[in-house]
Design an enzyme around this catalytic site. Sequence first.
Site, short mmCIF file in Angstrom:
data_model
loop_
_atom_site.label_atom_id
_atom_site.label_comp_id
_atom_site.label_asym_id
_atom_site.label_seq_id
_atom_site.Cartn_x
_atom_site.Cartn_y
_atom_site.Cartn_z
N LYS A 165 0.81 -1.05 0.14
CA LYS A 165 -0.08 0.03 0.11
C LYS A 165 0.86 1.21 -0.12
O LYS A 165 2.08 1.41 0.59
CB LYS A 165 -0.88 -0.08 1.30
CG LYS A 165 -2.01 -0.75 1.38
CD LYS A 165 -2.92 -0.44 2.63
CE LYS A 165 -3.94 -1.37 2.79
NZ LYS A 165 -4.61 -0.75 4.06
N ARG B 121 -17.34 -1.13 12.35
CA ARG B 121 -18.06 -0.11 12.20
C ARG B 121 -19.54 -0.34 11.71
O ARG B 121 -20.56 0.36 12.20
CB ARG B 121 -17.31 0.90 11.17
CG ARG B 121 -16.18 1.65 11.69
CD ARG B 121 -15.39 2.18 10.74
NE ARG B 121 -14.91 1.34 9.67
CZ ARG B 121 -14.19 1.54 8.53
NH1 ARG B 121 -13.59 2.52 8.56
NH2 ARG B 121 -13.78 0.43 7.74
#
Length: 167
Positions: free
Chosen positions: A41, A90
């Site tokens: 990443k 979440r």
Amino acid sequence: MKRAVYPGSFDPITFGHLDIIERSAKMVDELVIAVLRNSAKNSLFSLEERVNMITELTKDLPNVKVESFDGLLVDYMSQIDANIIVRGLRAVTDFEYELQIAQMNHVLKDNAETIFLITNLKYSYLSSSLVKEIASYGGDISKFVPAQLMNRIYEKYNVNRENTYEQ
Ligand code: PNS
């Protein structure tokens, strides 16, 4: 000794992560925040910067340690003798991915147990990616990250906000 890891990219750490850290630290003897060296990443902050920021923000939590890891999480857990993984959930959208990872980790290391903490409602919309996007346009990120990090994030995008924030 109940040792848990809270793995993640933490690029950058947000109030949502800090909430999970504070709550999970109360459930175990030691919580190791394991910062992924995510070479694949493109991270905004270097591994060292991320570890330093988290260390600074968690210095008052006596049973919390910050380390970095590379490679498979389960291998790192065996090295440090931890078998609990903490992750925040979440919304339903997180669930499918997290379930898959938790099951895979359990297959790879049969004593690895993942504990999911439901993210505090006030941070349920929050993600490091959105914080970066807002900061890159010079938006206000004060509700998402601690004040000490704000200028460090804006600096990465060469954003000069009129109001400077205390370091
Ligand atoms: O903050 P993130 O990016 O959602 O964290 C993801 C993380 C670090 C938990 C995950 O990518 C991970 O554990 N990576 C290490 C490599 C690994 O063990 N992958 C296999 C999981 S099945």
